[in-house]
Design an enzyme around this catalytic site. Structure first.
Site, PDB file in Angstrom:
ATOM      1  N   HIS A 196       0.753   4.407  -2.612  1.00 25.03           N
ATOM      2  CA  HIS A 196       1.059   5.875  -2.602  1.00 25.03           C
ATOM      3  C   HIS A 196       2.175   6.272  -3.043  1.00 25.03           C
ATOM      4  CE1 HIS A 196      -2.049   6.423  -0.240  1.00 25.03           C
ATOM      5  NE2 HIS A 196      -1.972   5.827   0.818  1.00 25.03           N
TER       6      HIS A 196
ATOM      7  N   HIS B 201       0.546  -1.175   0.033  1.00 25.07           N
ATOM      8  CA  HIS B 201      -0.221  -0.564   0.052  1.00 25.07           C
ATOM      9  C   HIS B 201       1.191   1.094   0.057  1.00 25.07           C
ATOM     10  CE1 HIS B 201      -3.575   2.458   1.822  1.00 25.07           C
ATOM     11  NE2 HIS B 201      -2.369   3.231   1.940  1.00 25.07           N
ATOM     12  N   GLU B 202       1.904   1.168   1.069  1.00 28.10           N
ATOM     13  CA  GLU B 202       2.763   2.640   0.968  1.00 28.10           C
ATOM     14  C   GLU B 202       3.937   2.620  -0.390  1.00 28.10           C
ATOM     15  OE1 GLU B 202       2.096   4.598   2.933  1.00 28.10           O
ATOM     16  OE2 GLU B 202       0.600   3.809   4.483  1.00 28.10           O
TER      17      GLU B 202
END
Length: 707
Positions: free
Chosen positions: A448, A443-444
């Site tokens: 992003h 996710h990170e």
């Protein structure tokens, strides 16, 4: 005596509220003396800055803090409890007071950091008054305490429809705009800011009248008080000023100055100098410069970041809430994340968009697992990808951090989750934390950290849009992602990052990076997908029926993802209504794990392509139409929300350590994982009455405008 909880359980913390310890003792003990002092002053800067959140949340929050802090610092919990019981309060009522304090300290205000809904004490107002008026603080300063109690007791318990949640205009309470503003004002201010290439991270909007004209003051956070500019725009006066939260930011800056004496290298020094300048001058550019030095400071022993960072709680999605964290690197877990970084460039092509929609060069970030010593703000996340400034993220780089001790403290399964079968709960009991580590990492870093924003000149002309055909568009001059996507920006981006995690965790070799293979890896992938659906269902609590708005970006994102999986059909995912073993309405989530790859992944990939294309091209119209459709809480979900609320399990509150400097020696103070421990930690964090004086002044300054 009937407690508040019998009629308003949604707005109180239960008496058995879980409180867990954020343990950083081992990691802290391995630091050198200089590193410990560096972390101490950064922690003090963070704690002072975190108090800004009180002024960003509600008008009453600073005064509530002053009330409970006076009660809790004048005597220890045991003494206060003895007096309260002797006065006629029950054990439950004293516990309810302590739980309220723990919740208030943990959220830095009387609205939940996760969900933005108001909470009130779980004891009647007259019983809390009895406790206050018999405590030592009241006996020591009866006039001041009486005045403070009279000011606080009304808003402390008030739950009008508007006060139940944060929001703009009639939809809720906000401190980012004065109460006379609504979305029309927000849009006008946005147009002015775009015309000036100004971003909203460090400001608030104050609307007044002057000589028959509407005046919008865009007030930057900063120690210095000054007016930077004044001009007419669309028949209104706009003035840009500095001077918000000034006394608190001076305390932040003073501690950053002290931390500079203990830095490990020139990047850390330059970073802190720029941060302190940004807080003193009210300059976002200085904070960006500090962030540039922060990115260059690869692999530090003590990792930190501080400032006005996340925009989740601004109803317009542009203004940052203050947060600051200090942490130590967990080398073993960080090594796994480094392998993920090393493999990132070969994993990016597995994402479902054409290469033109990806950055020209992958900016290899620092990715570390951290044991958090201090995290000040309205809550503690599990992972972070920062800085949030578009031009830095797109062109210069970013860092990813996974907060390891937060994951283990907050996400370890203690009770079986609602809405799941016993067999699925068995899998989560074994693999929830491990699956969440995988999801946070993907996710990170690749959520992003992926994707390109199109601006004139940085993408091929005549590029055909892979969604719907036609030639792609791009962002205009002065546009940023936040200024274009505004109110849906946070939840839309969290949704994109969550989908990247779901999609990539199924790719061959990914779970192996984290040390999982064979059947274990298959269980972790399934746990990740089931956990996402569970979070989507449980997230319904974060939808406000009153304002018809989502109050938490991650919850909205996960609800949307759940809807995509349901829409995929083929009995891949079903959610059925039934009667639970307790005879009350219940829900059952069933996922066919044999169809995760054949039905689930293609559905998420197709949705993820749209999310990225609309983000890359700045197509807010298409993005909003799609995202609003899947975010809508209509039947049967509107009715199911009550089932979710009735069966909710409270999020744990984290008790954090203090570093205390006595006679040039530093001590790490740990506290019991209990409401009493939380109260003691805050009493020892700010024993000095200086804070009361500062908050009194700042709250009074706001009261003139947020009456």
């Amino acid at each position: 005596m009937t407690s508040v909880s019998s009629t308003m359980s949604q707005f109180v913390f239960p008496d058995d509220q879980p409180v867990v310890k954020l343990d950083a003792a081992t990691a802290f003990s391995m630091l050198t003396t200089s590193e410990q002092l560096y972390s101490h002053y950064l922690s003090r800067a963070s704690w002072w800055g975190g108090l800004v959140v009180l002024l960003q949340t509600s008008q009453e929050s600073p005064d509530i803090f002053r009330l409970v802090q006076r009660v809790n610092t004048a005597e220890d919990v045991a003494s206060m409890r003895t007096t309260a019981l002797a006065t006629g309060l029950t054990e439950q009522e004293v516990t309810a007071y302590l739980v309220f304090c723990a919740g208030f300290y943990g959220n830095m205000g009387n609205y939940k950091g996760f969900g933005d809904s108001k909470f009130v004490p779980n004891l009647a107002v007259d019983r809390l008054e009895l406790l206050v008026k018999n405590c030592k603080a009241y006996k020591d300063s009866p006039v001041e305490m009486e005045e403070l109690w009279k000011m606080v007791k009304g808003p402390l318990y008030s739950l009008t429809d508007k006060e139940k949640q944060l929001g703009l205009g009639e939809k809720g309470v906000t401190k980012y705009f004065t109460p006379n503003c609504d979305m029309t004002d927000s849009e006008l201010v946005n147009r002015f800011m775009k015309s000036k290439n100004m971003e909203g991270y460090i400001n608030r909007v104050i609307k007044t009248m002057e000589g028959g004209k509407v005046v919008y003051e865009i007030r930057h956070a900063g120690v210095e008080e000054k007016e930077l500019s004044r001009e007419e725009f669309e028949d209104c006066i706009f003035k840009v000023t500095v001077g918000d939260y000034n006394e608190l930011l001076e305390k932040v800056s003073e501690n950053l100055d002290m931390a500079v004496k203990h830095v490990a290298n020139s990047d850390e020094k330059d970073m802190l100098v720029q941060y302190a300048k940004s807080f003193r001058e009210g300059s976002l550019d200085r904070h960006k410069d500090g962030s540039r030095f922060w990115i260059k400071n690869k692999g530090p022993i003590v990792e930190t970041y501080i400032g006005f960072i996340e925009t989740y709680r601004d109803p317009a999605g542009m203004r940052g809430e203050f947060e600051g964290f200090v942490s130590m690197v967990n080398k073993e877990m960080s090594a796994k994340f480094q392998v993920l970084v090393d493999r990132a460039e070969e994993m990016l092509p597995a994402l479902p968009w054409p290469k033109e929609f990806e950055k020209d060069t992958f900016l290899r970030p620092d990715f570390t697992s951290l044991d958090v010593l201090t995290f000040a703000g309205s809550g503690v996340p599990a992972g972070i990808n920062i800085p949030n400034y578009d031009e830095i993220r797109q062109e210069e780089g970013f860092k990813n951090v996974s907060l390891g001790n937060v994951l283990s403290a907050s996400y370890g399964v203690s009770k079986p989750a609602p809405f799941l079968s016993s067999s699925d709960n068995d899998i989560l009991k074994l693999w929830k934390v491990a699956s969440f580590e995988v999801q946070v990492g993907l996710h990170e870093l690749l959520g992003h950290g992926s994707g390109k924003l199109f601006h004139a000149g940085n993408f091929p002309t005549g590029l055909t849009c892979p969604v719907g055909g036609g030639v792609v568009g791009c962002y205009g001059q002065g546009d940023t992602y936040d200024s274009v996507f505004t109110t849906i920006g946070s939840s839309y981006e969290e949704c994109r990052a969550e989908c990247v995690g779901l999609h990539l965790c199924l790719e061959p070799g990914v779970t192996e990076i984290f040390g999982h293979s064979g059947q274990q890896a298959e269980d972790i992938k399934y746990a990740n997908w089931v956990s996402m659906v569970l979070a989507g269902v449980k997230g319904l609590e974060m939808f406000s029926p009153t304002s018809q708005e989502w109050k938490q970006a991650h919850s909205q994102a996960r609800f949307v993802i759940m809807q995509i999986m349901l829409e995929a059909g083929e009995d891949f995912l079903t959610i059925k209504e039934l009667v639970g073993e307790d005879g009350k309405p219940d829900l059952l989530i069933t996922m066919d794990r044999e169809k995760v790859l054949t039905v689930g992944q293609p559905a998420i990939a197709a949705f993820l392509l749209k999310l990225q294309v609309y983000k890359s091209t700045g197509d807010i119209a298409a993005a909003k139409e799609m995202f609003d459709k899947y975010s809508e809480v209509s039947e049967p979900w509107a009715s199911r929300r009550q089932v979710v609320v009735d069966r909710k399990q409270p999020r744990p509150i984290l008790v954090q350590s203090n570093t205390i400097l006595e006679e040039e020696k530093l001590k790490l103070m740990d506290y019991d994982p209990s409401p009493e421990g939380m109260v003691k930690s805050w009493a020892e964090r700010f024993p000095d009455p200086t804070l009361d004086t500062i908050l009194t002044k700042l709250a009074a300054k706001d009261r003139l405008l947020w009456a």
